[in-house]
Design a protein around this motif. Sequence first.
Motif, mmCIF file in Angstrom:
data_model
loop_
_atom_site.group_PDB
_atom_site.id
_atom_site.type_symbol
_atom_site.label_atom_id
_atom_site.label_comp_id
_atom_site.label_asym_id
_atom_site.label_seq_id
_atom_site.Cartn_x
_atom_site.Cartn_y
_atom_site.Cartn_z
ATOM 1 N N ALA A 1 -38.225 2.357 74.729
ATOM 2 C CA ALA A 1 -37.848 0.849 74.456
ATOM 3 C C ALA A 1 -36.720 0.421 75.304
ATOM 4 C CB ALA A 1 -37.612 0.606 73.143
ATOM 5 N N MET A 2 -36.678 -0.733 75.495
ATOM 6 C CA MET A 2 -35.595 -1.460 76.372
ATOM 7 C C MET A 2 -35.225 -2.689 75.193
ATOM 8 S SD MET A 2 -35.890 -3.708 79.816
ATOM 9 C CE MET A 2 -36.390 -2.274 80.840
ATOM 10 N N GLU B 1 -36.612 -8.316 89.063
ATOM 11 C CA GLU B 1 -37.462 -7.970 87.767
ATOM 12 C C GLU B 1 -36.924 -6.885 87.210
ATOM 13 O OE1 GLU B 1 -38.925 -7.896 90.835
ATOM 14 O OE2 GLU B 1 -40.170 -9.738 91.231
ATOM 15 N N LEU B 2 -36.556 -7.254 85.656
ATOM 16 C CA LEU B 2 -36.091 -6.514 84.965
ATOM 17 C C LEU B 2 -37.051 -5.667 84.041
ATOM 18 C CD1 LEU B 2 -33.395 -5.293 83.504
ATOM 19 C CD2 LEU B 2 -33.523 -7.041 81.831
ATOM 20 N N TYR C 1 -46.105 -10.811 83.740
ATOM 21 C CA TYR C 1 -44.996 -11.984 83.880
ATOM 22 C C TYR C 1 -43.657 -11.395 83.699
ATOM 23 C CZ TYR C 1 -49.242 -14.442 82.697
ATOM 24 O OH TYR C 1 -50.542 -14.739 82.921
ATOM 25 N N PRO C 2 -42.562 -11.649 84.788
ATOM 26 C CA PRO C 2 -41.296 -10.923 84.737
ATOM 27 C C PRO C 2 -40.313 -11.460 83.962
ATOM 28 C CG PRO C 2 -41.798 -12.315 86.621
ATOM 29 C CD PRO C 2 -43.006 -12.547 85.920
ATOM 30 N N SER D 1 -43.331 -3.526 80.221
ATOM 31 C CA SER D 1 -43.317 -2.471 80.967
ATOM 32 C C SER D 1 -42.194 -2.861 81.994
ATOM 33 C CB SER D 1 -44.445 -2.131 81.850
ATOM 34 O OG SER D 1 -44.441 -1.348 82.801
ATOM 35 N N ARG D 2 -41.668 -1.601 82.814
ATOM 36 C CA ARG D 2 -40.573 -1.683 83.751
ATOM 37 C C ARG D 2 -41.273 -1.979 84.888
ATOM 38 N NH1 ARG D 2 -35.451 0.048 82.350
ATOM 39 N NH2 ARG D 2 -35.212 1.235 80.363
#
Length: 325
Positions: free
Chosen positions: A158-159, A130-131, A98-99, A89-90
């Motif tokens: 999606a990323m 945090e990305l 957990y980043p 998740s963003r």
Amino acid sequence: MTVKAVSFSELPDWETDDHGAALAVFVQSCDKIRVNNQTQAQDWSELCAFAKKTTDARAFFELFFQPVLIEDGKHTLFTGYYEPEIVGSRYRAGKFQYPLYKRPREMTLGKPWKTRAEIESGALAGRGLELAWLSDPVENFFLHVQGSGRIKLNEGGAMRVGFDGKNGQPYRSIGKEMVRRGILSAHKASAGRIKAWVRKNPNDGRRILQHNPSFVFFRELAGLDVEAGPPGAMGVSVSTGRTIAVDDDYIPLGAPVWIDKKGKDPIRRLMVAQDVGSAIKGAQRADIYYGSGAEAGRTAGRIKDGGRMYTLLPHASVKRLLPEG
């Protein structure tokens, strides 16, 4: 380092490979080949021009290249890597705790910075770096090992994330450490078994993961073809079964490399050195790209084989390496 010229007839199964498939991958990155000086660059630029218009791939390689065996006294080792596909998740919410971090501006690439343990203890918390957020610390760790991945976002879409630097700390294999401690036997230290043990033993597992002080930072990769592989060290998409990561102190990035991998699933194929890795060190060391997703990950995680690899270099480059040959 020793360099020995060999003939194409000495490359096992050379004549049966799909040379056209290898040429297509070579052409993708031939304009970006990395060599040590301008003279060597000229050797490659002329070949690249011919590669883009040739109609006979095998003849092209045999006419313009010389296979060489480059050794440094260490045994050949092939491993595998892949592009993970992970749910995330963003935003930090629920199970997503957990980043993945963006690179901090004050960190200087190539110089030792904070360790994995320090970062995971909160050294970067609250700074907006945090990305994305993942639900599994083990998948988070292995995404660091792979260096890129696809995140299926919980909120939709999606990323794609890629390597954007590391903290300058040495890479230490947790598999080797688990063998040293007697947790796993050497022949069972696969990625799958490591993941299973860490999940079953979360507290000890966290300490095991922190045995590796190296920590990777990521950036979002926008505008990429969703069907293409992730970008490697040359900035071009890597190709399943045709890209390898190498130690570019020995093999020029962009060079064709003949793989003779032994083991349960042998591979004899022409690949292209388009990537690097912090654990890929040595003249006879390579990481084979197996594709994206869980199945590719399971296959890549089982690979730990010997064999030989032969680098294809322009004739002029070989003559400079072997002036008496």
